[in-house]
Write a protein that holds these residues in place. Structure first.
Motif, PDB file in Angstrom:
ATOM      1  N   PRO A  44       0.824  -1.209   0.000  1.00  0.00           N
ATOM      2  CA  PRO A  44       0.000   0.000   0.000  1.00  0.00           C
ATOM      3  C   PRO A  44       0.859   1.261   0.000  1.00  0.00           C
ATOM      4  O   PRO A  44       1.825   1.375   0.753  1.00  0.00           O
ATOM      5  N   TYR A  53       1.041  -0.396  -6.696  1.00  0.00           N
ATOM      6  CA  TYR A  53       0.043  -1.129  -5.904  1.00  0.00           C
ATOM      7  C   TYR A  53      -1.303  -1.079  -6.615  1.00  0.00           C
ATOM      8  O   TYR A  53      -1.769  -0.014  -7.024  1.00  0.00           O
ATOM      9  N   CYS A  54      -1.929  -2.241  -6.784  1.00  0.00           N
ATOM     10  CA  CYS A  54      -3.151  -2.324  -7.583  1.00  0.00           C
ATOM     11  C   CYS A  54      -3.976  -3.524  -7.128  1.00  0.00           C
ATOM     12  O   CYS A  54      -3.642  -4.201  -6.147  1.00  0.00           O
ATOM     13  N   PHE A  88     -10.597   0.034  -6.767  1.00  0.00           N
ATOM     14  CA  PHE A  88      -9.410   0.336  -7.548  1.00  0.00           C
ATOM     15  C   PHE A  88      -9.742   0.965  -8.907  1.00  0.00           C
ATOM     16  O   PHE A  88      -8.837   1.276  -9.673  1.00  0.00           O
ATOM     17  N   LYS A 102      -8.245   4.418  -7.747  1.00  0.00           N
ATOM     18  CA  LYS A 102      -7.599   4.029  -6.486  1.00  0.00           C
ATOM     19  C   LYS A 102      -7.140   5.212  -5.638  1.00  0.00           C
ATOM     20  O   LYS A 102      -6.923   5.056  -4.431  1.00  0.00           O
ATOM     21  N   ASN A 103      -7.002   6.402  -6.244  1.00  0.00           N
ATOM     22  CA  ASN A 103      -6.549   7.566  -5.474  1.00  0.00           C
ATOM     23  C   ASN A 103      -7.701   8.485  -5.045  1.00  0.00           C
ATOM     24  O   ASN A 103      -7.462   9.520  -4.418  1.00  0.00           O
ATOM     25  N   ARG A 119      -8.356   5.855   0.916  1.00  0.00           N
ATOM     26  CA  ARG A 119      -8.199   5.570  -0.511  1.00  0.00           C
ATOM     27  C   ARG A 119      -7.706   4.137  -0.701  1.00  0.00           C
ATOM     28  O   ARG A 119      -6.894   3.651   0.090  1.00  0.00           O
ATOM     29  N   ALA A 123      -5.586   2.996  -2.677  1.00  0.00           N
ATOM     30  CA  ALA A 123      -4.134   2.941  -2.876  1.00  0.00           C
ATOM     31  C   ALA A 123      -3.372   2.779  -1.572  1.00  0.00           C
ATOM     32  O   ALA A 123      -2.206   2.388  -1.583  1.00  0.00           O
ATOM     33  N   LYS A 124      -4.026   3.088  -0.443  1.00  0.00           N
ATOM     34  CA  LYS A 124      -3.350   3.013   0.857  1.00  0.00           C
ATOM     35  C   LYS A 124      -3.903   1.902   1.752  1.00  0.00           C
ATOM     36  O   LYS A 124      -3.464   1.771   2.898  1.00  0.00           O
TER      37      LYS A 124
END
Length: 367
Positions: free
Chosen positions: A183, A188-189, A247, A250-251, A343, A345-346
């Motif tokens: 993360p 990262y996905c 995703f 993702k942000n 989010r 992404a994290k």
């Protein structure tokens, strides 16, 4: 005489050439002292459609075998043995190698390579596409993976039962880095979180493109994957639905994603369906589970996420009362669970498991 001179010239030309086997036909190739039959590659014309790149560095081949930590009792599944550079080293360490190879020319070369050796009886070759075949029992998988089947192979292996001990797999470097990304990493996905849901994955070896013949356009990496002994008791179809949604952007915050009209209509439809079926399937607020076969679907093409992202960005034609009620419940759920400003992404695997349970407990499902 003229005939004798012509014959002498023809003999000289033959002596100055090397015989190669190309696509099942004999082909004469001019030899100026540098072009010779290569025992490492077998002298083949490699097929791009099969993603054929033969690893020719024996030190890296040995390193891959060492990373597998083979035992003398192991059955090894090898995908794409090629001319057998890795296969012969595996045969020295294990009880049996089951090799899946799609190219009949490579199979012939591999058979010739072990013929008459003590290892011949330990090698079983299966001709065909490993993705379309049912996998046999195996303890360890080793593969120089064609890039076209990278993701399907990972999840086909992870869905296999009984579980194997480990897999040592070579991929294009970017794909390998996506598998191990954490993360917050740029790569990262969904592939990362789906793989790490089911296995421990770490980077083992970086392999430069010049270690292959013919050299590919990009570098490669070897990863080691150790499946978890007890995968989470969840519906993998629901997990896939949730992670695809998160995703798709993702942000963006989860609050922003789950306020979109497309997402709300989808969740409203699923909520209505599950409320009608809950007595027969899950019970109130229950979490459905699915079989191991559904793990394979986690390897779906990530380009599908872009399609979902595009669809989820479209505005609906008004919001009916039922959709507004869904929005209020979802926003309240995200605020209560602390995910409204987070989010994808994290978020790590545990975060997504908590999020899925929170939705399921309120009657929301993603399959």
């Amino acid at each position: 005489s003229c005939m004798q001179r012509a014959l002498a010239s023809a003999v000289a030309r033959v002596r100055g050439s090397t015989l190669l086997f190309t696509m099942g036909k004999h082909k004469r190739v001019r030899n100026n002292g540098t072009e010779r039959h290569d025992p490492i590659t077998g002298g083949f014309e490699f097929l791009k459609s099969f993603g054929q790149h033969i690893l020719r560095n024996p030190m890296i081949t040995q390193n891959i075998v060492d990373k597998a930590e083979l035992r003398s009792t192991d059955v090894v599944l090898e995908v794409g043995p090629g001319t057998g550079n890795l296969t012969v080293k595996l045969l020295e360490r294990c009880k049996k190698v089951i090799a899946f190879e799609i190219d009949p020319r490579m199979i012939m070369e591999l058979k010739k390579r072990v013929e008459g050796t003590p290892h011949a009886k330990k090698l079983q070759i299966v001709q065909g596409d490993v993705i379309k075949h049912e996998l046999p029992y195996f303890d360890v998988c080793v593969a120089n993976t064609p890039y076209q089947i990278s993701s399907p192979l990972v999840f086909k292996l992870l869905s296999h039962r009984p579980l194997f001990r480990c897999a040592v797999l070579m991929f294009q470097r970017e794909f390998a880095l996506r598998l191990i990304a954490r993360p917050g990493d740029a790569l990262y996905c969904r592939l990362s979180v789906n793989t790490q849901l089911l296995a421990k994955v770490h980077h083992a070896i970086k392999v430069g493109r010049n270690n292959f013949r013919p050299p590919p356009k990009v570098d490669s990496s070897v990863i080691r994957m150790d499946p978890l002994s007890s995968p989470p008791p969840i519906s993998f179809r629901e997990w896939d639905g949730l992670t695809r949604l998160c995703f798709s952007r993702k942000n963006k915050t989860l609050g922003a994603i789950f306020r979109q009209s497309h997402v709300l209509r989808l969740m409203t439809d699923n909520y209505r369906t599950y409320q009608a079926l809950q007595g027969a399937r899950d019970g109130p607020g229950g979490t459905s589970t699915t079989g191991d076969d559904d793990i394979a679907m986690l390897g779906g093409d990530e380009s599908e996420d872009a399609v979902m992202a595009e669809a989820s960005g479209k505005k609906g034609k008004g919001k009916d009362e039922e959709t507004r009620a869904t929005k209020e419940k979802v926003v309240a759920l995200l605020e209560k669970s602390g995910f409204i400003e987070k989010r994808a992404a994290k978020l790590d695997v545990d975060d997504f498991l908590v999020l899925l349970k929170a939705f399921n407990d309120e009657g929301f499902h993603f399959a």
